[in-house]
Design a protein around this motif. Structure first.
Motif, PDB file in Angstrom:
ATOM      1  N   VAL A  66      -5.736 -17.944   0.501  1.00 24.15           N
ATOM      2  CA  VAL A  66      -5.839 -18.904   1.587  1.00 24.15           C
ATOM      3  C   VAL A  66      -7.302 -19.188   1.920  1.00 24.15           C
ATOM      4  O   VAL A  66      -7.655 -20.309   2.332  1.00 24.15           O
ATOM      5  N   GLU A  67      -8.187 -18.220   1.699  1.00 29.08           N
ATOM      6  CA  GLU A  67      -9.611 -18.449   1.939  1.00 29.08           C
ATOM      7  C   GLU A  67     -10.161 -19.516   0.992  1.00 29.08           C
ATOM      8  O   GLU A  67     -10.936 -20.390   1.410  1.00 29.08           O
ATOM      9  N   GLY A  68      -9.767 -19.431  -0.284  1.00 29.50           N
ATOM     10  CA  GLY A  68     -10.191 -20.447  -1.237  1.00 29.50           C
ATOM     11  C   GLY A  68      -9.664 -21.820  -0.871  1.00 29.50           C
ATOM     12  O   GLY A  68     -10.375 -22.834  -0.994  1.00 29.50           O
ATOM     13  N   PHE A  69      -8.409 -21.866  -0.420  1.00 30.87           N
ATOM     14  CA  PHE A  69      -7.811 -23.119   0.031  1.00 30.87           C
ATOM     15  C   PHE A  69      -8.615 -23.711   1.193  1.00 30.87           C
ATOM     16  O   PHE A  69      -8.902 -24.918   1.221  1.00 30.87           O
ATOM     17  N   LEU A  70      -9.013 -22.883   2.152  1.00 30.49           N
ATOM     18  CA  LEU A  70      -9.762 -23.363   3.315  1.00 30.49           C
ATOM     19  C   LEU A  70     -11.163 -23.844   2.929  1.00 30.49           C
ATOM     20  O   LEU A  70     -11.677 -24.809   3.509  1.00 30.49           O
ATOM     21  N   ILE A  71     -11.787 -23.197   1.935  1.00 26.14           N
ATOM     22  CA  ILE A  71     -13.089 -23.666   1.445  1.00 26.14           C
ATOM     23  C   ILE A  71     -12.940 -25.056   0.827  1.00 26.14           C
ATOM     24  O   ILE A  71     -13.756 -25.957   1.071  1.00 26.14           O
ATOM     25  N   GLY A  72     -11.883 -25.238   0.025  1.00 27.68           N
ATOM     26  CA  GLY A  72     -11.622 -26.550  -0.555  1.00 27.68           C
ATOM     27  C   GLY A  72     -11.373 -27.606   0.511  1.00 27.68           C
ATOM     28  O   GLY A  72     -11.863 -28.742   0.415  1.00 27.68           O
ATOM     29  N   ILE A  73     -10.626 -27.242   1.552  1.00 26.77           N
ATOM     30  CA  ILE A  73     -10.356 -28.156   2.656  1.00 26.77           C
ATOM     31  C   ILE A  73     -11.661 -28.560   3.349  1.00 26.77           C
ATOM     32  O   ILE A  73     -11.867 -29.727   3.710  1.00 26.77           O
ATOM     33  N   ALA A  74     -12.575 -27.587   3.545  1.00 27.03           N
ATOM     34  CA  ALA A  74     -13.856 -27.877   4.196  1.00 27.03           C
ATOM     35  C   ALA A  74     -14.683 -28.871   3.374  1.00 27.03           C
ATOM     36  O   ALA A  74     -15.268 -29.822   3.920  1.00 27.03           O
ATOM     37  N   ILE A  75     -14.730 -28.671   2.057  1.00 28.08           N
ATOM     38  CA  ILE A  75     -15.492 -29.584   1.200  1.00 28.08           C
ATOM     39  C   ILE A  75     -14.842 -30.962   1.198  1.00 28.08           C
ATOM     40  O   ILE A  75     -15.528 -31.997   1.246  1.00 28.08           O
ATOM     41  N   ALA A  76     -13.507 -30.990   1.166  1.00 28.82           N
ATOM     42  CA  ALA A  76     -12.798 -32.270   1.237  1.00 28.82           C
ATOM     43  C   ALA A  76     -13.111 -32.980   2.553  1.00 28.82           C
ATOM     44  O   ALA A  76     -13.238 -34.211   2.594  1.00 28.82           O
ATOM     45  N   GLY A  77     -13.219 -32.212   3.643  1.00 26.97           N
ATOM     46  CA  GLY A  77     -13.551 -32.802   4.931  1.00 26.97           C
ATOM     47  C   GLY A  77     -14.921 -33.449   4.936  1.00 26.97           C
ATOM     48  O   GLY A  77     -15.109 -34.521   5.524  1.00 26.97           O
TER      49      GLY A  77
END
Length: 436
Positions: free
Chosen positions: A338-349
């Motif tokens: 889930v941490e990797g998912f959240l990092i991807g979400i941050a970059i997408a943001g």
């Protein structure tokens, strides 16, 4: 009085810009308070619209059809997006032609929000997937009618020197709306109709100050185009060969939104099928993801819009945003935590905010006939984000099948394809001539 207005409205835009003319005729200055009310109204509409689109409808479908949730959600999402596809430009054209004493845009903003709100509340009581689908189609139609009129206000009222900054605030409005709605969903729970009712009531309250204080002047019969069937069909189309730059901006945004929707539309099922969450435990993670996304969007959208005004360029910011999208999709594709998912979400943001914080300003510089048909033009432009709502749920199951070895699908292939689509969006922006 009407004679004076008619003469001024008919003046060539060579004498004064469209925003200058509207400021003169209404007496309403475009200052910080106007912009604050305008952005607040836009956020309110998104609180009501995007919260169900990104969170609560997926949960409701999972409650009604836990085994076939992916297929049922694709049906509900596609019908809703199809309604948005037609309502946005058609109601934009209707508002261009409005002769109401209440103005061109305000009646459609009020009516659209009320219809959309009632439909979303109804979804909370829907006993079947079919009823959810019908309710969502009506809701999309209503809220997109309101959005068409709200977005048309940018080229009509906001001076060129402020458009990058206002576009930046517009770009972050959807994510601020959805993170607020997601928090409300967590507060009221996911077990009843409250998760639908509370966000739409908040959205209505946020839009009310702008609706009450927005000044317009009534148009006469000679000042607007007649309403006819051919005109309404034409509202769905602007020739991309005749208006080349508009076509390039449209296609670049279409691909960027398709990439983003492949991430956000299936993020709930990604967490359930790929990372092991359930419909009962996924809400807190979705809330965290939306919060991370919103923070990144706000930073890059406002900063990018302000900086684009300062340097006088739009294209480099859009191209950089596409690079952020590609990186984000790659991170999510190979994430196992889930941490990797959240990092991807941050970059997408960061990419999301940068792109959508500048593209409204970019299209306002290449919009055809913006002095007469801003509602139609912005409505057609908005199709570049509504069509992907239909396409992404239909395309995602096919992409999930690539290299899949189980029933849940291959999310790595889904997001690698999303990265390729984001890369393609940057290519179209490179060829725009009418904006730097």
């Amino acid at each position: 009085m009407h004679q004076h207005v008619s003469t001024d409205v008919g003046r060539s835009p060579d004498f004064e810009t469209v925003p200058e003319r509207n400021i003169r005729l209404t007496g309403q200055q475009i200052n910080g308070w106007f912009i604050a009310r305008y952005i607040c109204a836009l956020i309110g509409i998104y609180v009501a619209l995007v919260t169900p689109a990104s969170v609560t409808i997926a949960i409701r479908v999972g409650q009604l059809d836990p085994e076939g949730k992916a297929t049922s959600f694709a049906l509900v999402s596609s019908l809703g997006a199809a309604a948005a596809l037609f309502s946005n430009p058609i109601f934009g054209a209707f508002s261009d032609r409005s002769k109401s004493r209440w103005g061109q845009r305000r009646p459609f903003i009020i009516g659209g929000i009320l219809v959309g709100s009632l439909a979303v509340i109804g979804i909370g009581f829907a006993p079947t997937i079919a009823m959810v689908a019908i309710g969502w189609a009506v809701a999309q139609g209503g809220f997109n009618a309101a959005l068409a009129s709200v977005v048309a206000i940018l080229p009509e009222r906001v001076p060129d020197k402020l458009r990058g900054r206002v576009s930046g605030f517009m770009g972050m409005s959807a994510q601020v709306g959805v993170v607020g709605g997601t928090y409300l969903t967590q507060l009221v729970g996911t077990g009843g109709a409250g998760m639908f009712a509370v966000p739409v009531l908040l959205g209505l309250a946020m839009a009310l100050p702008f609706i009450l204080f927005f000044r317009e002047f009534p148009r006469t019969r000679d000042e607007v185009l007649p309403i006819n069937f051919a005109g309404l069909l034409g509202a769905l189309w602007i020739n991309p060969f005749q208006h080349r730059d508009f076509g390039l901006v449209w296609m670049g945004r279409f691909l960027a939104w398709t990439s983003l929707y492949l991430l956000t539309t299936y993020k709930t099922y990604y967490l359930i099928d790929h990372l092991g969450y359930t419909t009962g435990t996924v809400a807190p993670i979705l809330t965290t993801a939306m919060f991370v996304l919103a923070i990144a969007v706000v930073i890059s959208s406002i900063g990018g819009g302000w900086l684009s005004d300062r340097v006088g360029k739009r294209k480099p910011f859009v191209i950089l945003a596409s690079i952020f999208f590609m990186i984000a999709m790659g991170v999510v594709a190979y994430s196992t935590t889930v941490e990797g998912f959240l990092i991807g979400i941050a970059i997408a943001g960061l990419g999301n905010g940068l792109y959508f914080g500048v593209d409204y300003a970019l299209v306002s510089e290449v919009l055809p006939d913006r002095h007469e048909s801003a509602g139609k033009g912005m409505g057609v432009f908005n199709l570049s984000s509504t069509i992907p709502q239909t396409l992404a749920p239909l395309l995602a199951p096919l992409l999930l099948m690539i290299g899949a070895d189980g029933g849940s699908g291959n999310y790595t292939s889904l997001y690698l394809c999303a990265a390729a689509i984001a890369a393609a969006s940057a290519l179209f922006i490179l060829f725009i001539r009418g904006s730097k």
